[in-house]
Design a protein around this motif. Sequence first.
Motif, PDB file in Angstrom:
ATOM      1  N   ARG A 187      -2.662  -4.498  -6.963  1.00  0.00           N
ATOM      2  CA  ARG A 187      -1.420  -4.017  -7.592  1.00  0.00           C
ATOM      3  C   ARG A 187      -0.225  -4.275  -6.676  1.00  0.00           C
ATOM      4  N   LEU A 188      -0.410  -3.991  -5.376  1.00  0.00           N
ATOM      5  CA  LEU A 188       0.704  -4.152  -4.441  1.00  0.00           C
ATOM      6  C   LEU A 188       1.081  -5.622  -4.267  1.00  0.00           C
ATOM      7  N   VAL A 189       0.073  -6.486  -4.258  1.00  0.00           N
ATOM      8  CA  VAL A 189       0.352  -7.920  -4.122  1.00  0.00           C
ATOM      9  C   VAL A 189       1.205  -8.379  -5.311  1.00  0.00           C
ATOM     10  N   ASN A 190       0.816  -8.000  -6.515  1.00  0.00           N
ATOM     11  CA  ASN A 190       1.554  -8.446  -7.699  1.00  0.00           C
ATOM     12  C   ASN A 190       2.997  -7.954  -7.676  1.00  0.00           C
ATOM     13  N   ALA A 191       3.168  -6.646  -7.516  1.00  0.00           N
ATOM     14  CA  ALA A 191       4.515  -6.074  -7.595  1.00  0.00           C
ATOM     15  C   ALA A 191       5.321  -6.431  -6.339  1.00  0.00           C
ATOM     16  N   GLY A 192       4.692  -6.382  -5.168  1.00  0.00           N
ATOM     17  CA  GLY A 192       5.398  -6.610  -3.913  1.00  0.00           C
ATOM     18  C   GLY A 192       5.893  -8.039  -3.785  1.00  0.00           C
ATOM     19  N   ALA A 197      10.343 -11.924  -3.941  1.00  0.00           N
ATOM     20  CA  ALA A 197      10.924 -13.126  -4.552  1.00  0.00           C
ATOM     21  C   ALA A 197      12.297 -12.813  -5.152  1.00  0.00           C
ATOM     22  N   GLN A 198      12.425 -11.656  -5.792  1.00  0.00           N
ATOM     23  CA  GLN A 198      13.709 -11.264  -6.381  1.00  0.00           C
ATOM     24  C   GLN A 198      14.771 -11.070  -5.306  1.00  0.00           C
ATOM     25  N   ARG A 199      14.366 -10.452  -4.190  1.00  0.00           N
ATOM     26  CA  ARG A 199      15.330 -10.234  -3.105  1.00  0.00           C
ATOM     27  C   ARG A 199      15.784 -11.566  -2.515  1.00  0.00           C
ATOM     28  N   ILE A 200      14.829 -12.489  -2.321  1.00  0.00           N
ATOM     29  CA  ILE A 200      15.187 -13.775  -1.730  1.00  0.00           C
ATOM     30  C   ILE A 200      16.124 -14.542  -2.663  1.00  0.00           C
ATOM     31  N   ALA A 201      15.831 -14.494  -3.967  1.00  0.00           N
ATOM     32  CA  ALA A 201      16.700 -15.173  -4.928  1.00  0.00           C
ATOM     33  C   ALA A 201      18.101 -14.568  -4.887  1.00  0.00           C
ATOM     34  N   LEU A 237       1.805 -11.374   0.287  1.00  0.00           N
ATOM     35  CA  LEU A 237       1.181 -10.090   0.595  1.00  0.00           C
ATOM     36  C   LEU A 237      -0.340 -10.136   0.594  1.00  0.00           C
ATOM     37  N   ALA A 238      -0.928 -11.055  -0.181  1.00  0.00           N
ATOM     38  CA  ALA A 238      -2.390 -11.111  -0.223  1.00  0.00           C
ATOM     39  C   ALA A 238      -2.909 -11.350   1.193  1.00  0.00           C
ATOM     40  N   GLN A 239      -2.330 -12.344   1.839  1.00  0.00           N
ATOM     41  CA  GLN A 239      -2.739 -12.656   3.210  1.00  0.00           C
ATOM     42  C   GLN A 239      -2.282 -11.561   4.178  1.00  0.00           C
ATOM     43  N   GLY A 240      -1.059 -11.077   3.975  1.00  0.00           N
ATOM     44  CA  GLY A 240      -0.509 -10.048   4.859  1.00  0.00           C
ATOM     45  C   GLY A 240      -1.365  -8.793   4.875  1.00  0.00           C
ATOM     46  N   LEU A 241      -1.786  -8.351   3.696  1.00  0.00           N
ATOM     47  CA  LEU A 241      -2.582  -7.123   3.622  1.00  0.00           C
ATOM     48  C   LEU A 241      -3.957  -7.327   4.239  1.00  0.00           C
ATOM     49  N   GLU A 242      -4.483  -8.526   4.064  1.00  0.00           N
ATOM     50  CA  GLU A 242      -5.791  -8.803   4.635  1.00  0.00           C
ATOM     51  C   GLU A 242      -5.726  -8.715   6.158  1.00  0.00           C
ATOM     52  N   GLN A 243      -4.665  -9.328   6.712  1.00  0.00           N
ATOM     53  CA  GLN A 243      -4.545  -9.332   8.173  1.00  0.00           C
ATOM     54  C   GLN A 243      -4.237  -7.959   8.741  1.00  0.00           C
ATOM     55  N   SER A 244      -3.550  -7.127   7.948  1.00  0.00           N
ATOM     56  CA  SER A 244      -3.122  -5.838   8.499  1.00  0.00           C
ATOM     57  C   SER A 244      -4.100  -4.720   8.140  1.00  0.00           C
ATOM     58  N   GLN A 245      -5.185  -5.058   7.463  1.00  0.00           N
ATOM     59  CA  GLN A 245      -6.060  -4.012   6.932  1.00  0.00           C
ATOM     60  C   GLN A 245      -6.540  -3.035   8.017  1.00  0.00           C
ATOM     61  N   ARG A 246      -6.970  -3.589   9.152  1.00  0.00           N
ATOM     62  CA  ARG A 246      -7.506  -2.732  10.202  1.00  0.00           C
ATOM     63  C   ARG A 246      -6.422  -1.783  10.738  1.00  0.00           C
ATOM     64  N   VAL A 256       2.633  -3.692   6.185  1.00  0.00           N
ATOM     65  CA  VAL A 256       3.372  -4.860   5.711  1.00  0.00           C
ATOM     66  C   VAL A 256       3.721  -4.668   4.237  1.00  0.00           C
ATOM     67  N   GLY A 257       4.774  -5.339   3.831  1.00  0.00           N
ATOM     68  CA  GLY A 257       5.197  -5.238   2.437  1.00  0.00           C
ATOM     69  C   GLY A 257       6.701  -5.192   2.354  1.00  0.00           C
ATOM     70  N   PRO A 258       7.227  -5.144   1.120  1.00  0.00           N
ATOM     71  CA  PRO A 258       8.679  -5.179   0.943  1.00  0.00           C
ATOM     72  C   PRO A 258       9.385  -4.015   1.638  1.00  0.00           C
ATOM     73  N   HIS A 259       8.654  -2.909   1.876  1.00  0.00           N
ATOM     74  CA  HIS A 259       9.256  -1.739   2.525  1.00  0.00           C
ATOM     75  C   HIS A 259       9.342  -1.924   4.039  1.00  0.00           C
ATOM     76  N   ARG A 260       8.874  -3.073   4.548  1.00  0.00           N
ATOM     77  CA  ARG A 260       8.938  -3.338   5.978  1.00  0.00           C
ATOM     78  C   ARG A 260       9.767  -4.583   6.283  1.00  0.00           C
ATOM     79  N   ASP A 261      10.380  -5.148   5.257  1.00  0.00           N
ATOM     80  CA  ASP A 261      11.121  -6.392   5.449  1.00  0.00           C
ATOM     81  C   ASP A 261      12.548  -6.120   5.945  1.00  0.00           C
ATOM     82  N   ASP A 262      13.215  -7.164   6.341  1.00  0.00           N
ATOM     83  CA  ASP A 262      14.579  -7.017   6.856  1.00  0.00           C
ATOM     84  C   ASP A 262      15.399  -8.237   6.427  1.00  0.00           C
TER      85      ASP A 262
END
Lengths: 360, 204
Positions: A187-192, A197-201, A237-246, A256-262
């Motif tokens: 769910r987070l990958v889809n929405a995040g 993408a919307q923010r970058i656009a 986020l798919a890759q990001g969440l996998e790497q940050s899981q631990r 990681v996610g849109p709430h951690r971006d700058d």
Amino acid sequence: MGLRRLDLTSFRVFSHAIFEPDPTGTTVLVGPNGTGKTSLLEAVGYLGLARSLRGSPREALIKNGEERAILRADLLMNERELLLEAELLREGRPRLQLNRQAIRSRKDLALAIPVTTFCPDDVTVVQGGPGGRRELLDEALVLLNPSMAALIEDVEKILRQRNALLKQSGGRLTAEIESTLEVWNERLVNAGDELVAQRIALIELLADPINDAYQTLAGSTEESITESYAASAPAGLAQGLEQSQREDLRRGLTTVGPHRDDIEFLLDGRDIKTQASQGEQRTLALALRLAVHLAARSHLGEAPLLLLDDVFSELDPGRSRRLINELPRGQTLITTASPLPEGVDPALVLDVVDLVAADG
Amino acid sequence: MYTGSLRRLIDELGRLPGVGPKSAQRIAFYLLKVPTEDATRLAEAIIDVKENTELCPTCLNVADRGELCPICGDARRSTTTICVVEDPRDIVAVERTGQFHGRYHVLHGALNPLEGTGPDQLKVKELLGRLEPEGVEEIILCTNPNLEGEATALYLARLLAPLGLIVTRIASGLPVGGDLEYADELTLGRALEGRRNVAPSEEN
């Protein structure tokens, strides 16, 4: 479009006040310090943003000794008469109603009363932590396209659920935690990813307007502003969440996610947060708001309601004059402690003290 | 203001869902006024429902004590399809359509970590235990179309699909008899995503 009448009860210093600005032009609010000039702007801003433009907590908006503050605004929007009401309680969620129907989403607010705010604290968007920059971007997304509010709310809800699950795990990835975590991850990958993408656009859309606004306000085209989106999960986020899981499991929250971006701003290659003067930072803060305001005007066909809180006292006369020249104004509300710059033609000047309604 | 038994009744009524302090007071005064046998009948009904109702041992719908629920007890209903719902009230909603002739399974909630609801709190094991004995072929995921309901559907789909079952999710879309212009864009967006080809199929 515009605010016709605002009725405040137990808001900040006001027991009861009625405010009727000029319906199309500029209204200037004057009055001694502490009489509530900024509070009045804050009330109007609250109706558009569902937050204090000063970043104050909700309790601070309710008059001392009172349980609730009530705002009631008559609006005229696209020739529709709207009644927008907000009830702020000391505890529990604020209640918002549009034409007596409960408002469930920020979207409905953005549709009812699009606002642009300028206030002295805006410089913290440039100087401060990334939260302020994300908020500016997300509010601009909603202003330009109100249905973005649902996406932003979705991401927030998913994060709350995922974080609750991570906390329950106590750091251990049992089979049960893993199988549910996968669901929230998807769910987070889809929405995040969509929100990123919307923010970058949006940043791409605003890049030229921000630079133009900066150069105009600075009165010089020598230096230019560039910006880039610093994603906490640059490869998605798919890759990001996998790497940050631990790490996420250990800390019990989503790292990681849109709430951690700058968003990073460079002035001719210099990081404006750490390598620019206070004056340059203040100019960029104004340029950001101005660029969003211009983009909103061309999207909506009309300028959003403009709230200028004591902006001119922070600026030298040249910058003040240039801001006023650049700022497309529909209905505008200004508070000021210093003389108005040239070019502002108030249709109405109101002393805040006169707004206090005789109760009866 | 009120003391003793009346205060206690108002407090108890006020805990009911959808009953605020004003309504609690109104109901309490109504009960004071009605003949004793009417009030007793209500009290007995409450005790009776607590003593004589439990969950159906098969689908976990509400049922009379020691018996299957009326749907599981109906031999005419197909056992090959199970419709999974969050709440017993959802069964009533689906039954009103008259279009479903299989059986149900009640999860008693949806995945909601914030409220401490994980798969162990839901009746998922009970569902898995039914698949083989009942010869289930299709599972219809009929959880709510909100964040928690969708997450639950996704969780169950991941769990059930590898078992070789047909797993379907109810469609979301527009209310029948409504107007497009009044639809919110989320619902309309979903309806667009789930659009169907209406061209008559060419049969050669």
